[in-house]
Design a protein around this motif. Structure first.
Motif, PDB file in Angstrom:
ATOM      1  N   ARG A  97      -2.693   7.759   5.051  1.00  0.00           N
ATOM      2  CA  ARG A  97      -2.039   7.066   6.166  1.00  0.00           C
ATOM      3  C   ARG A  97      -2.093   5.556   6.029  1.00  0.00           C
ATOM      4  O   ARG A  97      -1.141   4.856   6.343  1.00  0.00           O
ATOM      5  N   GLN A  98      -3.255   5.027   5.561  1.00  0.00           N
ATOM      6  CA  GLN A  98      -3.439   3.578   5.663  1.00  0.00           C
ATOM      7  C   GLN A  98      -4.027   2.924   4.430  1.00  0.00           C
ATOM      8  O   GLN A  98      -4.361   1.751   4.466  1.00  0.00           O
ATOM      9  N   GLY A  99      -4.161   3.666   3.323  1.00  0.00           N
ATOM     10  CA  GLY A  99      -4.756   3.053   2.138  1.00  0.00           C
ATOM     11  C   GLY A  99      -6.245   2.874   2.333  1.00  0.00           C
ATOM     12  O   GLY A  99      -6.876   3.587   3.109  1.00  0.00           O
ATOM     13  N   MET A 100      -6.818   1.915   1.605  1.00  0.00           N
ATOM     14  CA  MET A 100      -8.265   1.701   1.699  1.00  0.00           C
ATOM     15  C   MET A 100      -8.587   0.223   1.584  1.00  0.00           C
ATOM     16  O   MET A 100      -7.810  -0.544   1.019  1.00  0.00           O
ATOM     17  N   THR A 101      -9.760  -0.140   2.121  1.00  0.00           N
ATOM     18  CA  THR A 101     -10.217  -1.518   1.999  1.00  0.00           C
ATOM     19  C   THR A 101     -10.949  -1.693   0.668  1.00  0.00           C
ATOM     20  O   THR A 101     -11.271  -0.708  -0.014  1.00  0.00           O
TER      21      THR A 101
ATOM     22  N   ASN B 247      -7.717  15.988  -7.328  1.00  0.00           N
ATOM     23  CA  ASN B 247      -9.108  16.472  -7.284  1.00  0.00           C
ATOM     24  C   ASN B 247     -10.125  15.337  -7.122  1.00  0.00           C
ATOM     25  O   ASN B 247     -11.324  15.560  -7.235  1.00  0.00           O
ATOM     26  N   PHE B 248      -9.631  14.114  -6.895  1.00  0.00           N
ATOM     27  CA  PHE B 248     -10.530  12.957  -6.808  1.00  0.00           C
ATOM     28  C   PHE B 248     -11.543  13.091  -5.667  1.00  0.00           C
ATOM     29  O   PHE B 248     -12.714  12.735  -5.807  1.00  0.00           O
ATOM     30  N   PHE B 249     -11.089  13.587  -4.509  1.00  0.00           N
ATOM     31  CA  PHE B 249     -11.947  13.568  -3.323  1.00  0.00           C
ATOM     32  C   PHE B 249     -12.880  14.772  -3.302  1.00  0.00           C
ATOM     33  O   PHE B 249     -12.513  15.849  -2.822  1.00  0.00           O
ATOM     34  N   ASN B 250     -14.108  14.601  -3.839  1.00  0.00           N
ATOM     35  CA  ASN B 250     -15.134  15.625  -3.675  1.00  0.00           C
ATOM     36  C   ASN B 250     -15.861  15.377  -2.349  1.00  0.00           C
ATOM     37  O   ASN B 250     -15.503  14.476  -1.584  1.00  0.00           O
ATOM     38  N   ALA B 251     -16.882  16.192  -2.077  1.00  0.00           N
ATOM     39  CA  ALA B 251     -17.564  16.088  -0.778  1.00  0.00           C
ATOM     40  C   ALA B 251     -18.175  14.709  -0.568  1.00  0.00           C
ATOM     41  O   ALA B 251     -18.121  14.148   0.538  1.00  0.00           O
ATOM     42  N   LYS B 252     -18.727  14.127  -1.642  1.00  0.00           N
ATOM     43  CA  LYS B 252     -19.377  12.823  -1.505  1.00  0.00           C
ATOM     44  C   LYS B 252     -18.345  11.728  -1.237  1.00  0.00           C
ATOM     45  O   LYS B 252     -18.571  10.821  -0.422  1.00  0.00           O
TER      46      LYS B 252
ATOM     47  N   GLU C   4     -17.216  11.518   2.292  1.00  0.00           N
ATOM     48  CA  GLU C   4     -18.117  10.863   3.246  1.00  0.00           C
ATOM     49  C   GLU C   4     -17.777   9.380   3.375  1.00  0.00           C
ATOM     50  O   GLU C   4     -18.101   8.747   4.374  1.00  0.00           O
ATOM     51  N   VAL C   5     -17.152   8.807   2.367  1.00  0.00           N
ATOM     52  CA  VAL C   5     -16.752   7.387   2.428  1.00  0.00           C
ATOM     53  C   VAL C   5     -15.481   7.250   3.246  1.00  0.00           C
ATOM     54  O   VAL C   5     -15.395   6.458   4.185  1.00  0.00           O
ATOM     55  N   ILE C   6     -14.468   8.024   2.886  1.00  0.00           N
ATOM     56  CA  ILE C   6     -13.188   8.043   3.608  1.00  0.00           C
ATOM     57  C   ILE C   6     -12.440   9.292   3.154  1.00  0.00           C
ATOM     58  O   ILE C   6     -12.569   9.713   1.998  1.00  0.00           O
ATOM     59  N   THR C   7     -11.692   9.881   4.055  1.00  0.00           N
ATOM     60  CA  THR C   7     -11.016  11.133   3.693  1.00  0.00           C
ATOM     61  C   THR C   7      -9.644  10.843   3.075  1.00  0.00           C
ATOM     62  O   THR C   7      -9.039   9.797   3.340  1.00  0.00           O
TER      63      THR C   7
END
Ligand code: CA
Length: 241
Positions: free
Chosen positions: A121-125, A104-109, A112-115
């Motif tokens: 697929r690629q992790g995050m910076t 449930n971490f990914f809310n709408a806001k 907007e940063v990253i889906t």
């Protein structure tokens, strides 16, 4: 596949473990001699003797295993948001209770940063890590490894580890601390002054135990280039607003 993707990817054949009495035993990868397993006599002593371990208990209560090979950042943020008691959405599958999970971490806001699809697929910076944190009511101070000296890195992180209600996430290259192999993200939970080592609560718990790593080695590992961003990795100081 970029460097980050290599990171947290599980090694199924190594993880299956040993067959014992008809069952399978969990088996993490061996540690090089530069690292100290928290779950050892020495590792335990370093924690007991630590004078910068305010964050250890709140983080260990929230310690989770990343749910897929690229979710080290999401798992780390879930731990910190819960440790900070940030107002959380409903727990998936458990009505009436609110806590952050990797589902449930990914809310709408945050999306907007990253889906979550891209993260899977690629992790995050490092910058995306800071941006995702700030999609919630917390302050995230982002430091790139190439911008801080060893002394600055040590002082900033130790100060945080001596304070309650704020936390440190570190984005480092495993290879530099002699682990397999790519970029990774996990919380830092304590510092031992006598040995000059930080304790990493590694969220890929299927792969490595929590380890004590020399401050200088961790600093070298955050000063490596993330090929996705073209910038050095680093660390984030997270606190409630
Ligand atoms: Ca702290």
């Amino acid at each position: 596949m970029n460097v980050f993707q290599i990171i947290c990817l599980p090694l199924p054949t190594l993880l299956l473990g040993l067959s014992l009495a008809g069952g399978l035993r969990a088996q993490t990868l061996p540690l090089a001699e530069n690292l100290i397993n928290l779950n050892s006599t020495i590792g335990e002593e370093l924690l007991i003797e630590s004078q910068a371990r305010q964050d250890y208990l709140p983080l260990s209560i929230q310690f989770v295993t990343q749910r897929n090979g690229a979710y080290c950042g999401v798992a780390s943020m879930v731990m910190v948001l819960n440790a900070l008691s940030v107002p959380a959405p409903e727990t998936p599958g458990i009505a009436k209770y609110n806590t952050f999970t990797q589902d449930n971490f990914f809310n709408a806001k945050a999306r907007e940063v990253i889906t979550p699809e891209i993260v899977s697929r690629q992790g995050m910076t490092l910058a995306e890590l800071g941006g995702l944190l700030e999609s919630y009511p917390v302050t995230a101070q982002v430091y790139h490894g190439g911008d801080v000296t060893l002394t600055e890195f040590r002082n900033l992180v130790v100060k945080n580890l001596q304070e309650p209600n704020n936390f440190v996430l570190v984005n480092y290259l495993r290879k530099t601390i002699r682990q397999e192999i790519g970029g990774h993200i996990s919380p830092v939970a304590a510092y031992n002054q006598e040995t000059d080592r930080f304790l990493i609560l590694d969220v890929s718990r299927y792969k490595y135990p929590p380890v004590w790593v020399k401050a200088e080695e961790l600093w070298q590992a955050i000063a490596t280039i993330d090929s996705t961003s073209g910038k050095t990795r680093g660390f984030v100081l997270v606190s409630s607003q």
